[in-house]
Design an enzyme around this catalytic site. Structure first.
Site: not given
Ligand SMILES: O=P(O)(O)O[C@H]1O[C@H](CO)[C@@H](O)[C@H](O)[C@H]1O
Ligand SMILES: O=P(O)(O)O[C@H]1O[C@H](CO)[C@@H](O)[C@H](O)[C@H]1O
Lengths: 339, 339
Positions: A27, A51, A54, A114, A154, A162, A165, A167, A169, A297, A313
């Site tokens: 694919r 920020c 900071c 930052h 993240n 968001s 900087h 960081h 969690q 790990h 996606f």
């Molecule tokens: O870094 P934030 O603003 O706390 O939030 C981010 O991390 C969190 C933990 O993975 C998620 O629940 C939030 O949806 C995401 O926006």
């Molecule tokens: O609609 P498409 O282009 O086949 O693809 C979309 O749906 C699929 C099935 O949920 C996912 O695997 C792909 O990542 C998404 O982009």
């Protein structure tokens, strides 16, 4: 025609969690007409007066950050988990079961600068991050009501981060959450059945095969797991038994920092962009029991698929049925190894 | 201080899958400084000469679409699952287990009109979509190697939908994928233990409580499940036993179409934007066995959280530990009910 991993649709089994991934290597040729991520390549500043993270700035909650020079940890001003709630539980019939959940949410600033990200910090600075993780893990384990400590990062707007900087969690809580609980069960089963540790046994098997190894140092291996879900998913796993951060020596911590830096430097080179991901550590619960079955790990789940602007996606089929990937784990590992 | 669902952090149990959700209602007040989605409010055209799905156009694979006037189904030109692969399996030690997976991927155009989405189609047109699903489910069940049929829809760019032409997909395959397999196990346990169906028992319990109901008609209830993960997640579930599309009467199909339309019309009103989601049907496997334990139900996973541009990110903690939500299921249901 013979069945081949590189050409034919197949399912792979994840022995750490008991789940499957659908692999569809043919694919990769699919044209992409959908959403493109934006690339933010602004000139980053070392200090941003707006920020919340900071040094010297005032946070949302009103507190003022100290003039820190290395790492800096504080309790999240909008934590999803807090300590000060009454406990309660609700159970009615077969369908309504809920329980209060106490916890602690912390933010770890990796550097006062930052503009930097992990791959841009030097070995000493990343080593400081790992030492901070250990300190926090040890402190949180002391709290009687904390049974699991989730350390994570993240990185990048596309990962819901968001604030640029640098960081990470920590969310620490009463219950063992679903994902580490699955591993807990599988690792224990394996340990009880074979008297061996699943993670290190797996690492040894991969070291023999060599196909999915990205990098190694004395204590750790960086690899793409056979059952990887995200296009460039990776794992940093120990060569020999390390239950948790609590049990890590200075040299193991330095090796973890080295592996973390090396992988993220490769990631940034992949599409010539500051590479987004969610990453974190799975390790022994802090429930006061011995966990010889566990090996710490670190896992990396990066969303980019083909370029800096085209991500994978995990939607319809993946949400409703099963994670799916196009690129094989072996191909992804080869690309990252060679960078 | 008494524990309250509306104020205090808690975990809820999902009896359909055996998983948990972390609910943090106090967190709704968190300010958002992160990524904003773009709103695409272009004047849509009823026919787009560049679209692969419009009537009369040539697809990526070279085939020409007929001049269809209602729904139109074809085999995906870049399907993740195909029929024509050799079978093979690979098992080495404890860590390397994989098996070839045959399947069929189809695309269902919901309407010839490029500009329309489900909530903009009339009852008759959505009824045609449901009838098409039934026809496809029946046909695919006839194929000896197909044991599960996943019908789904990705709507909106943010959900990875690469073409705005109204369409859904079907991925049918040899194995039962992870998510429906979990339900299969839970429904069967419940059925064997109580001689009752988990889905319809749950619907009856919710009809008594009324707190999480959004809408109902003769055959179906639209509700926010007690254990919902996504901010405005919803489920369309039957009031009495319906194993699969194969067993649905004309009036039940009309009621499913009505529920589908009603929910998506409410969704579009919520933030005054064409509301993105992934949705799909979980129903009895097509493995040639009887499945009295199953009830067909449709689930909706929409990502938007606070507005047309701020979505919920299921990242770090959610990927590594446990899904998490801020808004309670009861609040979300109340908002959708009142629209
Ligand atoms: O870094 P934030 O603003 O706390 O939030 C981010 O991390 C969190 C933990 O993975 C998620 O629940 C939030 O949806 C995401 O926006
Ligand atoms: O609609 P498409 O282009 O086949 O693809 C979309 O749906 C699929 C099935 O949920 C996912 O695997 C792909 O990542 C998404 O982009």
């Amino acid at each position: 025609m013979k069945f081949s991993f590189e050409e034919h649709s197949h399912r792979r089994f994840n022995p750490f969690t008991g789940s499957y991934v659908q692999v569809s290597p043919h694919r990769s040729k699919r044209p992409w007409q959908g959403q493109q991520e934006k690339i933010v390549k602004s000139e980053p500043v070392t200090y941003d007066p707006e920020c919340f993270l900071c040094p010297g700035n005032t946070r949302v909650g009103g507190e003022v950050n100290p003039d820190y020079t290395s790492t800096f940890v504080f309790t999240n001003d909008f934590g999803a988990l807090t300590q000060d709630i009454p406990s309660g539980s609700y159970e009615e019939g077969d369908f309504f079961k809920a329980k209060s959940e106490r916890g602690v949410c912390k933010v770890i600033c990796f550097s006062p600068d930052h503009s930097k990200t992990i791959p841009q910090l030097n070995q000493e600075e990343v080593f400081d991050v790992v030492k901070t993780w250990k300190k926090e893990y040890l402190e949180l384990s002391e709290l009687e009501f904390i049974n699991y400590v989730q350390i994570f990062e993240n990185k990048g707007e596309v990962m819901g981060c968001s604030n640029p900087h640098p960081h990470g969690q920590i969310w620490a809580q009463e219950s063992i959450p679903d994902e580490p609980l699955k591993k807990q069960q599988k690792f224990l089963e394996y340990y009880q059945g074979k008297g061996k540790n699943m993670v290190t046994e797996y690492v040894q098997a991969e070291l023999v095969k060599k196909e999915r190894i990205i990098y190694e140092n004395d204590s750790f291996v960086v690899l793409v797991p056979f059952w990887a879900v995200w296009p460039f998913e990776a794992m940093i796993a120990p060569k020999s038994h390390i239950e948790s951060l609590a049990k890590m020596s200075e040299s193991q911590m330095a090796d973890l920092a080295d592996a973390y830096r090396t992988l993220t430097i490769k990631y940034d080179r992949l599409f010539d962009v500051s590479f987004p991901y969610s990453a974190g550590i799975h390790q022994a619960p802090t429930d006061g029991r011995e966990h010889p079955e566990w090996d710490l790990h670190m896992v990396f789940y990066p969303p980019l698929l083909r370029s800096a602007t085209v991500k994978k996606f995990m939607v319809g089929y993946e949400m409703l049925a099963n994670p799916q990937r196009d690129l094989t784990a072996e191909k992804a590992a080869g690309i990252l190894r060679d960078l």
